[in-house]
Write a protein that holds these residues in place. Structure first.
Motif, PDB file in Angstrom:
ATOM      1  N   LEU A 212       0.899  -1.262  -0.010  1.00  0.00           N
ATOM      2  CA  LEU A 212      -0.129   0.272  -0.074  1.00  0.00           C
ATOM      3  C   LEU A 212       1.018   1.394   0.124  1.00  0.00           C
ATOM      4  N   GLU A 213       1.716   1.169   0.389  1.00  0.00           N
ATOM      5  CA  GLU A 213       3.083   2.287   0.653  1.00  0.00           C
ATOM      6  C   GLU A 213       3.237   2.839  -0.697  1.00  0.00           C
ATOM      7  N   ARG A 214       3.633   1.815  -1.603  1.00  0.00           N
ATOM      8  CA  ARG A 214       4.099   1.875  -2.926  1.00  0.00           C
ATOM      9  C   ARG A 214       2.733   2.614  -3.862  1.00  0.00           C
ATOM     10  N   ALA A 215       1.713   1.988  -3.379  1.00  0.00           N
ATOM     11  CA  ALA A 215       0.398   2.523  -4.141  1.00  0.00           C
ATOM     12  C   ALA A 215       0.321   4.038  -3.676  1.00  0.00           C
ATOM     13  N   GLU A 216       0.584   4.253  -2.688  1.00  0.00           N
ATOM     14  CA  GLU A 216       0.317   5.778  -2.195  1.00  0.00           C
ATOM     15  C   GLU A 216       1.149   6.553  -2.856  1.00  0.00           C
ATOM     16  N   SER A 217       2.454   6.160  -3.035  1.00  0.00           N
ATOM     17  CA  SER A 217       3.694   7.133  -3.559  1.00  0.00           C
ATOM     18  C   SER A 217       3.408   7.206  -5.088  1.00  0.00           C
ATOM     19  N   LEU A 218       2.656   6.201  -5.903  1.00  0.00           N
ATOM     20  CA  LEU A 218       2.560   6.224  -7.175  1.00  0.00           C
ATOM     21  C   LEU A 218       1.251   6.992  -7.428  1.00  0.00           C
ATOM     22  N   LEU A 219       0.495   7.179  -6.411  1.00  0.00           N
ATOM     23  CA  LEU A 219      -0.725   8.050  -6.534  1.00  0.00           C
ATOM     24  C   LEU A 219      -0.008   9.511  -6.673  1.00  0.00           C
ATOM     25  N   LYS A 220       0.969   9.997  -6.459  1.00  0.00           N
ATOM     26  CA  LYS A 220       1.342  11.400  -6.433  1.00  0.00           C
ATOM     27  C   LYS A 220       1.616  11.652  -7.931  1.00  0.00           C
TER      28      LYS A 220
END
Ligand code: FMN
Length: 324
Positions: A212-220
């Motif tokens: 989920l951390e990767r998902a969060e950062s990709l959403l930037k």
């Protein structure tokens, strides 16, 4: 009227996994995640006697119905069925590389014929729900940005608003569908580039997002993300999505999740296989170490349809392994 819906975090369509039952569990775990059905061939959708069991929605919105097909009349009928069953979106699969799907002239092989895909999207479009596409970057071993851009350019003429991109090529010969999810290299850059070229289209990034951390950062950098195997292997990841991705209060998660899910599936035992009903929960055993004893007990109970014992065992497993 089409509903305004966030597709910031989507759970990918997965055949054999994102059944109506799995979607119920996913919805119990997250209010905001955008869900998908498994891919359903248009002919099955139109003619199957068990359609109800395959595509039942049960208010698990927001949710998309994914179809595989390339005959325009069938696609138009499929789209109407999606409206009738209260789906928010109909999605065309142009990413599946399996031989069976190629034989039926749908899936990734359609990327060879961008005009046909354009006609297919037009056949799906109506003023009630969104018609969208899920595709790969291209076909074969070599990445080719120009091919991808020309493909999207043709599709953009339909006025399409949302495209999900599994950010790797599909290799149609010589490797399995499973290998097609790991061997062709990922290129998120292509998705970034295409998004800049077609700013009116929302591109949702898919492929290889494994926490989920990767998902969060990709959403930037991306309009939205789509996650498949991460959720298949452990659906409980979804309990953090509302809090981490949507900045809302997360679900109060405890054994009531299991309890609620079992309340939902118990009446269905009369007409659905126990394996299909439990399948969304069984996968957690593969990703959690030292669960062999639980697995064999559950198998034994499943054979005897002892649903209450399975429920108790799962509650014990989930709290013991701290999954919630
Ligand atoms: C078991 C399984 C079944 C799948 N079935 C479908 C499907 O029905 N339709 C589709 O578009 N993609 C399907 N996919 C591909 C996923 O939607 C997704 O594109 C792929 O797994 C990459 O995302 P991930 O790396 O987050 O898993 C499937 C993937 C898996 C693992």
């Amino acid at each position: 009227m089409k509903r305004e819906i966030s597709r910031k975090f989507c759970v990918a369509p997965m055949m054999g996994y994102t059944t109506p039952y799995a979607r119920k569990l996913y919805r119990i775990l997250s209010n905001n995640s955008f869900l998908f059905s498994e891919m359903i061939a248009t002919k099955s959708l139109i003619y199957s006697k068990s359609r109800e069991n395959i595509i039942d929605n049960d208010f698990n919105n927001p949710v998309a119905l994914q179809v595989g097909g390339s005959e325009v009349d069938d696609l138009t009928k499929a789209s109407q069925i999606a409206v009738d069953y209260n789906y928010d979106e109909i999605n065309l699969n142009v990413g599946c590389p399996s031989k069976a799907v190629q034989k039926g002239s749908f899936g990734a092989c359609l990327m060879k014929d961008k005009l046909l895909v354009r006609n297919c999207i037009e056949a799906l479009q109506n003023d009630k729900i969104e018609a969208t596409l899920k595709c790969r970057l291209g076909l074969g071993k070599e990445l080719n940005y120009e091919f991808f851009e020309e493909f999207i350019d043709e599709i953009s003429k339909t006025g399409i608003k949302i495209i999900y991109v599994h950010a790797r090529n599909a290799i149609l010969n010589g490797i399995s569908p499973q290998a097609n999810r790991t061997i062709p290299p990922l290129s998120y850059d292509y998705v970034k580039k295409i998004k800049n070229k077609f700013p009116k289209i929302t591109f949702i990034l898919n492929g290889g997002i494994n926490n989920l951390e990767r998902a969060e950062s990709l959403l930037k950098e991306f309009d939205g993300v789509m996650v498949g195997r991460l959720i298949k292997n452990n659906p409980f990841i979804l309990k953090d999505v509302d809090r981490k991705i949507f900045k809302e209060k997360g679900r109060l998660v405890d054994e009531t999740i299991i309890y609620n899910y079992f309340e939902y599936i118990k009446p269905k035992l009369n007409f659905e296989s126990i394996f299909r009903l439990l399948s969304p929960l069984l996968h957690i055993f593969f990703s959690v170490p030292h669960s062999k004893i639980y697995k064999s007990k559950i198998n034994e109970y499943m054979k005897d349809q002892k649903i209450n014992l399975i429920e108790d065992l799962l509650i014990k497993f989930v709290s013991e392994k701290n999954l919630t």
